[in-house]
Write an enzyme that holds these catalytic residues in place. Structure first.
Site, mmCIF file in Angstrom:
data_model
loop_
_atom_site.group_PDB
_atom_site.id
_atom_site.type_symbol
_atom_site.label_atom_id
_atom_site.label_comp_id
_atom_site.label_asym_id
_atom_site.label_seq_id
_atom_site.Cartn_x
_atom_site.Cartn_y
_atom_site.Cartn_z
ATOM 1 C CE LYS A 38 -4.150 -13.185 4.239
ATOM 2 N NZ LYS A 38 -2.709 -13.227 4.507
ATOM 3 C CE1 TYR A 258 -14.438 17.998 -4.589
ATOM 4 C CE2 TYR A 258 -14.430 15.606 -4.773
ATOM 5 C CZ TYR A 258 -15.022 16.782 -4.330
ATOM 6 O OH TYR A 258 -16.187 16.715 -3.617
HETATM 7 C C1 LIG Z 1 -2.217 -13.957 3.367
HETATM 8 C C2 LIG Z 1 -1.283 -15.078 3.614
HETATM 9 C C3 LIG Z 1 -1.236 -16.171 2.727
HETATM 10 C C4 LIG Z 1 -1.960 -16.186 1.407
HETATM 11 O O1 LIG Z 1 -1.208 -15.409 0.505
HETATM 12 P P1 LIG Z 1 -1.672 -15.182 -1.005
HETATM 13 O O2 LIG Z 1 -0.549 -14.412 -1.605
HETATM 14 O O3 LIG Z 1 -2.939 -14.411 -0.935
HETATM 15 O O4 LIG Z 1 -1.851 -16.515 -1.613
HETATM 16 C C5 LIG Z 1 -0.441 -17.257 3.081
HETATM 17 N N1 LIG Z 1 0.288 -17.245 4.225
HETATM 18 C C6 LIG Z 1 0.297 -16.193 5.081
HETATM 19 C C7 LIG Z 1 1.137 -16.226 6.289
HETATM 20 C C8 LIG Z 1 -0.482 -15.064 4.790
HETATM 21 O O5 LIG Z 1 -0.456 -14.027 5.628
#
Ligand SMILES: *Cc1c(COP(=O)(O)O)cnc(C)c1O
Length: 369
Positions: A38, A258
């Protein structure tokens, strides 16, 4: 005119990505191992990550959005692809079917929409069933709610996976882990014909090994440490390096950046780096008079960031580095092989997930292998 090389560079090691996949898959055995891609494969770029993971042996992929699923399908014609957000509100279920995407169904309403499609097309369309075991975010709110929904839609529903998600698997001592593991085990007993998927990156390393049939790592694939506080078992995948633009010396009592958040306590040599918060660097990555900040590496030596990060610029204190190693055009590694991603993130007041997924569009991306 040739397009000039941007001063910030991301080097992405696809062979390290493949190694990380194989290491996680080995650890998840005898369960299988999927790949979570993702958010553009956690910022590294789906178009390069997805084929590299497929070549390393991944056959099942998870994305968050329908649109990401469509993009993944274009790159992975034969993969199983689940959409974690489920049947998105307003989306046409037929679009999932058209691209052979499997939504992670998390409510009666979604299940009814999915089953209706199956009834209309005469095709039992595969999906995952997502049970909420503690996140209170997505998924059926209880096993009873899932049972009730399945009682009315089991015929039409082509579920091929039962999944849930951990709240704090990176903290092995958190009592919620055991509660979620028990809730998921109860659900698996209620639907014994469905393969199960519970473990994200960190959960693969929990002593309970709650892998079931399919592990779902994301962060660890991209080099993040799934075992915070312990040695990182993964290879670094992403290196961010940024060019030095100017070097100056300031007197004790002078401030930088800043709002004058950092004050020199000695004659201090500063190097200005050509990336800032518009590139995804946390605004609080530099030290202030009250707290330390992140460190970067120039020619292999560490030095601290100081003052507030600006939109396009960041300042490093290079006083303790040999003078000839810091010149305009020299690159500072923000994180990568020398500075662990998780260290840079923690010292900047954030997490490595946020850094990777927030990497800005101005960097040049270079892929190794
Ligand atoms: C993002 C996600 C993962 C992966 O998690 P990581 O901690 O990056 O390994 C797995 N399952 C779901 C439902 C997620 O949203």
């Amino acid at each position: 005119m040739t397009v000039p090389e941007p001063p910030g560079r991301l080097t992405i090691d696809l062979s390290a990505l493949a190694d990380n996949y194989r290491a996680l898959a080995k650890r998840a055995g005898p369960g299988r191992c999927a790949a979570v891609v993702k958010a553009s494969a956690y910022g590294i770029g789906l178009d390069r990550a997805a084929p590299a993971l497929w070549a390393a042996g991944a056959r099942t992929f998870f994305v968050a959005h329908l649109g990401e699923g469509v993009a993944a399908r274009g790159l992975l014609p034969e993969a199983g692809i689940y959409v974690l957000n489920g049947l998105e509100a307003g989306a046409d279920p037929a679009d999932y079917l058209a691209h052979r995407l499997k939504p992670a169904i998390g409510s009666l309403e979604e299940l009814a929409r999915w089953s209706e499609l199956a009834a209309r097309t005469g095709r039992r369309s595969p999906c995952a069933l997502h049970l909420d075991t503690g996140m209170s975010r997505l998924g059926f709110s209880s096993l009873d709610a899932l049972r009730a929904a399945m009682a009315s839609h089991a015929q039409a529903c082509g579920a091929d996976l039962l999944m849930s998600h951990f709240v704090s698997s990176e903290a092995p001592g958190d009592p919620l882990n055991a509660i979620q593991i028990a809730r998921f085990a109860e659900a698996r007993a209620a639907f014994p014909h469905l393969p199960g998927s519970l473990a994200n990156s960190s959960a693969i390393f929990l002593p309970e090994r709650p892998i079931h049939d399919l592990a779902r790592p994301g962060y660890a694939l991209y080099g993040g440490n799934p075992t915070p506080g312990r040695e990182n078992p993964m290879r670094p995948v992403v290196t961010l390096s940024v060019a030095v633009q100017q070097i100056r010396t300031i007197e004790p009592g002078a401030t930088c950046g800043y709002n004058a958040q950092w004050t020199a306590k000695r004659p201090t040599r500063l190097a200005t780096l050509l990336a800032g918060y518009a590139d995804g660097l946390p605004r609080g990555a530099g030290a202030t008079d009250d707290r330390p900040g992140a460190e970067v590496a120039i020619a292999g030596r560490r030095c601290p960031l100081v003052g507030r990060v600006s939109m396009d610029l960041t300042i490093a204190d290079v006083t303790d580095l040999p003078e000839d190693t810091v010149r305009p055009g020299v690159r500072a590694e923000m994180f990568g092989a020398t500075i662990p991603l998780d260290d840079f993130a923690a010292r900047s007041g954030t997490i490595g997930y946020r850094l990777l997924t927030g990497l800005g569009p101005r960097y040049a991306r270079r892929f190794l292998n």
